[in-house]
Design a protein around this motif. Structure first.
Motif, PDB file in Angstrom:
ATOM      1  N   ASP A 165      45.168  55.744  30.585  1.00  0.00           N
ATOM      2  CA  ASP A 165      43.932  56.365  31.035  1.00  0.00           C
ATOM      3  C   ASP A 165      43.268  57.150  29.904  1.00  0.00           C
ATOM      4  OD1 ASP A 165      46.057  58.104  30.992  1.00  0.00           O
ATOM      5  OD2 ASP A 165      45.548  59.111  32.862  1.00  0.00           O
ATOM      6  N   LYS A 166      44.058  57.887  29.141  1.00  0.00           N
ATOM      7  CA  LYS A 166      43.503  58.683  28.043  1.00  0.00           C
ATOM      8  C   LYS A 166      42.992  57.799  26.910  1.00  0.00           C
ATOM      9  CE  LYS A 166      46.609  62.519  29.169  1.00  0.00           C
ATOM     10  NZ  LYS A 166      47.143  61.838  30.349  1.00  0.00           N
ATOM     11  N   VAL A 167      43.735  56.733  26.631  1.00  0.00           N
ATOM     12  CA  VAL A 167      43.290  55.797  25.590  1.00  0.00           C
ATOM     13  C   VAL A 167      41.971  55.142  25.997  1.00  0.00           C
ATOM     14  CG1 VAL A 167      43.883  53.734  24.280  1.00  0.00           C
ATOM     15  CG2 VAL A 167      45.669  55.359  24.900  1.00  0.00           C
ATOM     16  N   ILE A 168      41.880  54.727  27.256  1.00  0.00           N
ATOM     17  CA  ILE A 168      40.666  54.066  27.729  1.00  0.00           C
ATOM     18  C   ILE A 168      39.492  55.030  27.746  1.00  0.00           C
ATOM     19  CG2 ILE A 168      39.609  53.010  29.778  1.00  0.00           C
ATOM     20  CD1 ILE A 168      42.261  51.601  30.263  1.00  0.00           C
ATOM     21  N   PHE A 169      39.750  56.314  27.993  1.00  0.00           N
ATOM     22  CA  PHE A 169      38.683  57.314  27.923  1.00  0.00           C
ATOM     23  C   PHE A 169      38.050  57.311  26.532  1.00  0.00           C
ATOM     24  CE2 PHE A 169      37.407  61.634  26.696  1.00  0.00           C
ATOM     25  CZ  PHE A 169      36.407  61.864  27.628  1.00  0.00           C
ATOM     26  N   MET A 215      29.945  45.722  29.617  1.00  0.00           N
ATOM     27  CA  MET A 215      29.258  46.988  29.879  1.00  0.00           C
ATOM     28  C   MET A 215      29.818  47.725  31.089  1.00  0.00           C
ATOM     29  SD  MET A 215      26.742  48.885  28.649  1.00  0.00           S
ATOM     30  CE  MET A 215      25.424  47.937  27.878  1.00  0.00           C
ATOM     31  N   SER A 216      30.251  46.998  32.102  1.00  0.00           N
ATOM     32  CA  SER A 216      30.640  47.670  33.345  1.00  0.00           C
ATOM     33  C   SER A 216      32.121  47.555  33.669  1.00  0.00           C
ATOM     34  CB  SER A 216      29.837  47.097  34.520  1.00  0.00           C
ATOM     35  OG  SER A 216      30.229  45.745  34.774  1.00  0.00           O
ATOM     36  N   ALA A 217      32.593  46.330  33.747  1.00  0.00           N
ATOM     37  CA  ALA A 217      33.959  46.135  34.219  1.00  0.00           C
ATOM     38  C   ALA A 217      34.978  46.700  33.252  1.00  0.00           C
ATOM     39  CB  ALA A 217      34.208  44.645  34.456  1.00  0.00           C
ATOM     40  N   LEU A 218      34.669  46.655  31.986  1.00  0.00           N
ATOM     41  CA  LEU A 218      35.578  47.146  30.966  1.00  0.00           C
ATOM     42  C   LEU A 218      34.759  47.887  29.925  1.00  0.00           C
ATOM     43  CD1 LEU A 218      37.307  43.724  30.589  1.00  0.00           C
ATOM     44  CD2 LEU A 218      38.328  45.679  31.734  1.00  0.00           C
ATOM     45  N   PRO A 219      35.077  49.110  29.608  1.00  0.00           N
ATOM     46  CA  PRO A 219      36.274  49.839  30.055  1.00  0.00           C
ATOM     47  C   PRO A 219      36.054  50.767  31.244  1.00  0.00           C
ATOM     48  CG  PRO A 219      35.277  50.958  28.202  1.00  0.00           C
ATOM     49  CD  PRO A 219      34.420  49.762  28.480  1.00  0.00           C
ATOM     50  N   LEU A 258      40.163  45.359  24.631  1.00  0.00           N
ATOM     51  CA  LEU A 258      41.409  46.118  24.555  1.00  0.00           C
ATOM     52  C   LEU A 258      41.667  46.832  25.879  1.00  0.00           C
ATOM     53  CD1 LEU A 258      43.827  47.087  22.960  1.00  0.00           C
ATOM     54  CD2 LEU A 258      42.404  48.881  21.960  1.00  0.00           C
ATOM     55  N   SER A 259      40.615  47.307  26.521  1.00  0.00           N
ATOM     56  CA  SER A 259      40.766  47.921  27.849  1.00  0.00           C
ATOM     57  C   SER A 259      41.290  46.911  28.867  1.00  0.00           C
ATOM     58  CB  SER A 259      39.412  48.471  28.327  1.00  0.00           C
ATOM     59  OG  SER A 259      38.937  49.459  27.468  1.00  0.00           O
TER      60      SER A 259
END
Length: 267
Positions: free
Chosen positions: A77-81, A254-258, A119-120
């Motif tokens: 979660d933090k990486v994806i943020f 744009m939306s689904a990832l990330p 990557l997400s």
């Protein structure tokens, strides 16, 4: 249209087969393929034919994915943020550069625009439970795919049937307001349905649907703006009836990832 439908009928089951695998390797391979061809299309739009940068981009994705799997366990979660911040920073940079038609300074942010969401995708798949099975149907990746696919289909049907008012004629002359509304509603309905069927909270499902319905269309228009700036109809021709890889995954970038991954994983 027939060619487009045929390609979709081949692609959708193939992608879903990879997604349902409990092993992350098939999804990883899919992400690497998209990274290579997606970044290559960013170069082709700028009349650059080098395979070195796409190769390095795919390698970087591979290295980052394996590093994060071995060192960060489930703190995705933090990486994806941070990936989200980097992604939207690249989008704003591209929009800034596109004030000048055909500005080739979009290269570096263009690579990040492609790589951060992919990557997400890999990290979201890492989050599935480790079960003793080959397939895992209640997969969170469905939330990143199904709503956008449903929205695309609804936009085409509603736009052709009821479309009268153009949405953004200077960027994408074929899109209509009516088709856009159909896209948004389909995203919300399907996201809610998928969420409740795979154990994700209805609140998360509705939020993912709204994000997919709004940002998904923004992603489509964003890629159209890039193509228009470089006087290209499609980003490539690898997918018959659809164009290039970017033409197929622009909404998901744009939306689904990330963002969808962030909604589902952030604690």
């Amino acid at each position: 249209m027939k060619q487009r439908i045929l390609t979709a009928l081949i692609l959708a089951p193939t992608v879903l087969t990879l997604v349902f695998s409990t092993s992350s390797i098939p999804v990883f391979i899919l992400a690497i393929i998209c990274a290579f061809f997606g970044t290559r299309e960013v170069l082709i739009l700028q009349d650059k034919k080098s395979l070195l940068i796409p190769g390095l981009s795919a390698t970087a994705l591979l290295a980052a994915g394996y590093f994060l799997k071995d060192h960060y366990d489930y703190a995705y979660d933090k990486v994806i943020f941070w990936l989200s911040l980097l992604f939207f920073g690249s989008v704003f940079l591209i929009l800034f550069f596109l004030r000048k038609e055909g500005d080739k300074r979009i290269l570096v942010p263009g690579l990040l625009w492609v790589l951060c969401p992919l990557l997400s995708l890999v990290l979201l798949h890492y989050s599935i439970p480790k079960v003793q099975a080959v397939w895992w149907a209640p997969n969170p990746l469905l939330m990143a795919l199904i709503p956008v696919w449903a929205g695309d289909s609804a936009a085409i049907f509603v736009g052709k049937k009821f479309g009268k008012r153009l949405l953004a004629p200077k960027i994408s002359p074929s899109k209509t307001v009516e088709g856009s509304i159909g896209y948004l509603l389909a995203c919300v309905v399907f996201a809610y349905a998928v969420a409740t069927s795979i154990g994700i909270t209805p609140k998360q499902g509705l939020l993912v649907g709204l994000v997919a319905g709004i940002l998904g269309q923004a992603g489509d228009l964003f890629e159209s703006a890039i193509k228009r700036s470089f006087h290209a109809k499609d980003s490539g021709d690898i997918l018959p009836g659809h164009g290039g890889i970017l033409d197929r995954i622009d909404s998901m970038l744009m939306s689904a990832l990330p963002i969808t991954a962030l909604i589902l994983l952030y604690r």
